[in-house]
Design a protein around this motif. Structure first.
Motif, PDB file in Angstrom:
ATOM      1  N   ASN A  78      -0.254  19.154 -11.905  1.00 52.80           N
ATOM      2  CA  ASN A  78       0.799  18.182 -12.283  1.00 52.80           C
ATOM      3  C   ASN A  78       1.770  18.186 -11.226  1.00 52.80           C
ATOM      4  OD1 ASN A  78      -0.568  17.428 -14.367  1.00 52.80           O
ATOM      5  ND2 ASN A  78       0.090  19.483 -15.787  1.00 52.80           N
ATOM      6  N   GLN A  79       2.258  19.002 -10.538  1.00 57.97           N
ATOM      7  CA  GLN A  79       3.393  19.100  -9.701  1.00 57.97           C
ATOM      8  C   GLN A  79       2.677  18.336  -8.172  1.00 57.97           C
ATOM      9  OE1 GLN A  79       6.805  19.525  -9.039  1.00 57.97           O
ATOM     10  NE2 GLN A  79       6.520  19.395 -11.255  1.00 57.97           N
ATOM     11  N   GLY A  80       1.514  18.577  -7.983  1.00 59.36           N
ATOM     12  CA  GLY A  80       0.679  18.035  -6.747  1.00 59.36           C
ATOM     13  C   GLY A  80       0.554  16.713  -6.910  1.00 59.36           C
ATOM     14  N   MET A  81       0.256  16.286  -8.286  1.00 58.19           N
ATOM     15  CA  MET A  81       0.055  14.682  -8.662  1.00 58.19           C
ATOM     16  C   MET A  81       1.510  13.958  -8.283  1.00 58.19           C
ATOM     17  SD  MET A  81      -2.394  15.087 -12.201  1.00 58.19           S
ATOM     18  CE  MET A  81      -1.605  13.667 -12.785  1.00 58.19           C
ATOM     19  N   TRP A  82       2.503  14.537  -8.833  1.00 62.83           N
ATOM     20  CA  TRP A  82       3.564  13.848  -8.659  1.00 62.83           C
ATOM     21  C   TRP A  82       4.132  13.725  -7.219  1.00 62.83           C
ATOM     22  CZ3 TRP A  82       8.479  15.209  -7.197  1.00 62.83           C
ATOM     23  CH2 TRP A  82       9.412  14.284  -7.524  1.00 62.83           C
ATOM     24  N   LEU A  83       4.067  14.866  -6.660  1.00 65.33           N
ATOM     25  CA  LEU A  83       4.333  14.846  -5.306  1.00 65.33           C
ATOM     26  C   LEU A  83       3.512  14.020  -4.385  1.00 65.33           C
ATOM     27  CD1 LEU A  83       4.899  18.582  -4.842  1.00 65.33           C
ATOM     28  CD2 LEU A  83       6.986  16.752  -4.610  1.00 65.33           C
ATOM     29  N   SER A  84       2.113  13.898  -4.401  1.00 63.80           N
ATOM     30  CA  SER A  84       1.044  12.960  -3.666  1.00 63.80           C
ATOM     31  C   SER A  84       1.416  11.562  -4.214  1.00 63.80           C
ATOM     32  CB  SER A  84      -0.113  13.665  -3.941  1.00 63.80           C
ATOM     33  OG  SER A  84      -0.477  13.307  -5.358  1.00 63.80           O
ATOM     34  N   ASP A  85       1.828  11.542  -5.431  1.00 70.47           N
ATOM     35  CA  ASP A  85       2.246   9.839  -5.550  1.00 70.47           C
ATOM     36  C   ASP A  85       3.541   9.517  -4.836  1.00 70.47           C
ATOM     37  OD1 ASP A  85       1.902   7.651  -7.643  1.00 70.47           O
ATOM     38  OD2 ASP A  85       3.736   8.082  -8.439  1.00 70.47           O
ATOM     39  N   GLN A  86       4.447  10.542  -4.761  1.00 70.36           N
ATOM     40  CA  GLN A  86       5.543  10.110  -4.007  1.00 70.36           C
ATOM     41  C   GLN A  86       5.281   9.638  -2.622  1.00 70.36           C
ATOM     42  OE1 GLN A  86       8.706   9.763  -5.077  1.00 70.36           O
ATOM     43  NE2 GLN A  86       7.625  10.134  -6.968  1.00 70.36           N
ATOM     44  N   ILE A  87       4.258  10.256  -2.056  1.00 71.85           N
ATOM     45  CA  ILE A  87       3.754   9.946  -0.518  1.00 71.85           C
ATOM     46  C   ILE A  87       3.304   8.182  -0.441  1.00 71.85           C
ATOM     47  CG2 ILE A  87       2.231  10.173   1.301  1.00 71.85           C
ATOM     48  CD1 ILE A  87       1.998  13.289   0.294  1.00 71.85           C
ATOM     49  N   SER A  88       2.658   8.049  -1.496  1.00 74.36           N
ATOM     50  CA  SER A  88       2.122   6.738  -1.319  1.00 74.36           C
ATOM     51  C   SER A  88       3.278   5.431  -1.877  1.00 74.36           C
ATOM     52  CB  SER A  88       0.820   6.383  -2.166  1.00 74.36           C
ATOM     53  OG  SER A  88       1.194   6.774  -3.540  1.00 74.36           O
ATOM     54  N   THR A  89       4.098   5.933  -2.764  1.00 64.81           N
ATOM     55  CA  THR A  89       5.076   5.388  -3.155  1.00 64.81           C
ATOM     56  C   THR A  89       6.240   4.972  -2.372  1.00 64.81           C
ATOM     57  OG1 THR A  89       6.117   6.717  -4.843  1.00 64.81           O
ATOM     58  CG2 THR A  89       4.338   5.423  -5.874  1.00 64.81           C
ATOM     59  N   THR A  90       6.245   5.932  -1.534  1.00 62.64           N
ATOM     60  CA  THR A  90       7.307   5.897  -0.523  1.00 62.64           C
ATOM     61  C   THR A  90       7.144   5.238   0.698  1.00 62.64           C
ATOM     62  OG1 THR A  90       8.238   7.858  -1.285  1.00 62.64           O
ATOM     63  CG2 THR A  90       9.081   6.961   0.665  1.00 62.64           C
ATOM     64  N   ILE A  91       5.969   5.242   1.082  1.00 60.73           N
ATOM     65  CA  ILE A  91       5.316   4.775   2.547  1.00 60.73           C
ATOM     66  C   ILE A  91       4.788   3.337   2.237  1.00 60.73           C
ATOM     67  CG2 ILE A  91       3.549   5.269   4.345  1.00 60.73           C
ATOM     68  CD1 ILE A  91       3.660   8.128   4.010  1.00 60.73           C
ATOM     69  N   ASN A  92       4.221   3.199   1.165  1.00 64.48           N
ATOM     70  CA  ASN A  92       3.759   1.598   1.241  1.00 64.48           C
ATOM     71  C   ASN A  92       4.741   0.546   1.243  1.00 64.48           C
ATOM     72  OD1 ASN A  92       0.723   1.956   1.078  1.00 64.48           O
ATOM     73  ND2 ASN A  92       1.058   2.559  -1.286  1.00 64.48           N
ATOM     74  N   PRO A  93       5.883   0.611   0.803  1.00 64.70           N
ATOM     75  CA  PRO A  93       6.865  -0.286   0.892  1.00 64.70           C
ATOM     76  C   PRO A  93       7.422  -0.460   2.182  1.00 64.70           C
ATOM     77  CG  PRO A  93       7.673   0.863  -1.248  1.00 64.70           C
ATOM     78  CD  PRO A  93       6.386   1.722  -0.481  1.00 64.70           C
ATOM     79  N   VAL A  94       7.323   0.567   2.828  1.00 63.08           N
ATOM     80  CA  VAL A  94       7.804   0.485   4.373  1.00 63.08           C
ATOM     81  C   VAL A  94       6.734  -0.123   5.243  1.00 63.08           C
ATOM     82  CG1 VAL A  94       8.464   2.028   6.262  1.00 63.08           C
ATOM     83  CG2 VAL A  94       9.534   2.614   4.200  1.00 63.08           C
ATOM     84  N   VAL A  95       5.616   0.170   4.912  1.00 58.72           N
ATOM     85  CA  VAL A  95       4.508  -0.536   5.804  1.00 58.72           C
ATOM     86  C   VAL A  95       4.462  -1.936   5.449  1.00 58.72           C
ATOM     87  CG1 VAL A  95       2.051  -0.409   5.918  1.00 58.72           C
ATOM     88  CG2 VAL A  95       2.953   1.591   5.669  1.00 58.72           C
ATOM     89  N   ASP A  96       4.966  -2.429   4.232  1.00 57.72           N
ATOM     90  CA  ASP A  96       5.087  -3.896   4.043  1.00 57.72           C
ATOM     91  C   ASP A  96       5.760  -4.534   4.901  1.00 57.72           C
ATOM     92  OD1 ASP A  96       2.929  -3.337   2.133  1.00 57.72           O
ATOM     93  OD2 ASP A  96       4.471  -3.437   0.438  1.00 57.72           O
TER      94      ASP A  96
END
Length: 181
Positions: A78-96
């Motif tokens: 569960n912690q891994g799910m939350w942390l890995s989600d942070q990767i995509s939700t943090t990087i995607n807006p920057v890439v945009d």
């Protein structure tokens, strides 16, 4: 003769100014690439703790499973799910906001791999909850981790100035190692 000389001078100036504008375009593209690398690098640096905690959680899965501690395994997943989600939700807006397709795709691959890891861990959590065979899902988590590592390597190679490797080989313990005193 003066008219020919004038036309020749005008042609030369025109050629110089168009070559100059191509250089200016190259400079603007290089500046945009540098800006994109810097922006992405700052974002990844901001995720340093997230990557560290993710690694810690996933490294502990095997020992927790070996002990038969399903509660710890579930907590780590569960912690891994939350942390890995942070990767995509943090990087995607920057890439945009990035202008370079090459640099943007390198960072987007990291975000996509983070989302893939999140999905694989989510599948793993579901398997743990319903008690079915977990090997194929565990293999999916391993593949997602491999994808994340590969995308991070590509990102580093795409922006080498931001993710510079230490110069020269390292031999032996660091000079400040207290064991050497």
């Amino acid at each position: 003769a003066v008219a020919v000389l004038f036309l020749l001078a005008a042609t030369l100036l025109s050629a110089c100014s168009s070559a100059g504008s191509a250089d200016g375009l190259r400079d603007r593209v290089a500046d945009a690439d540098t800006a994109d690398c810097t922006l992405g690098g700052q974002t990844v640096a901001g995720l340093r703790d997230t990557f560290g905690r993710l690694s810690e959680q996933l490294d502990g899965l095997g020992p927790a499973a070996t002990r038969g501690d399903i509660g710890d395994v579930k907590s780590r997943v569960n912690q891994g799910m939350w942390l890995s989600d942070q990767i995509s939700t943090t990087i995607n807006p920057v890439v945009d906001r990035m202008g370079s397709p090459l640099i943007g795709s390198a960072y987007r691959d990291v975000a996509t791999a983070g989302a893939q890891l999140h999905n694989s861990l989510s599948d793993f959590a579901a398997v743990l909850d319903n008690g079915s065979q977990a090997q194929s899902v565990a293999d999916s988590v391993t593949a997602a981790l491999t994808s994340l590592n590969g995308s991070m390597d590509r990102m580093r190679r795409t922006c080498p100035a931001v993710f510079a490797e230490p110069k020269g080989p390292r031999y032996g313990p660091p000079l400040s190692d207290p064991a050497r005193r």
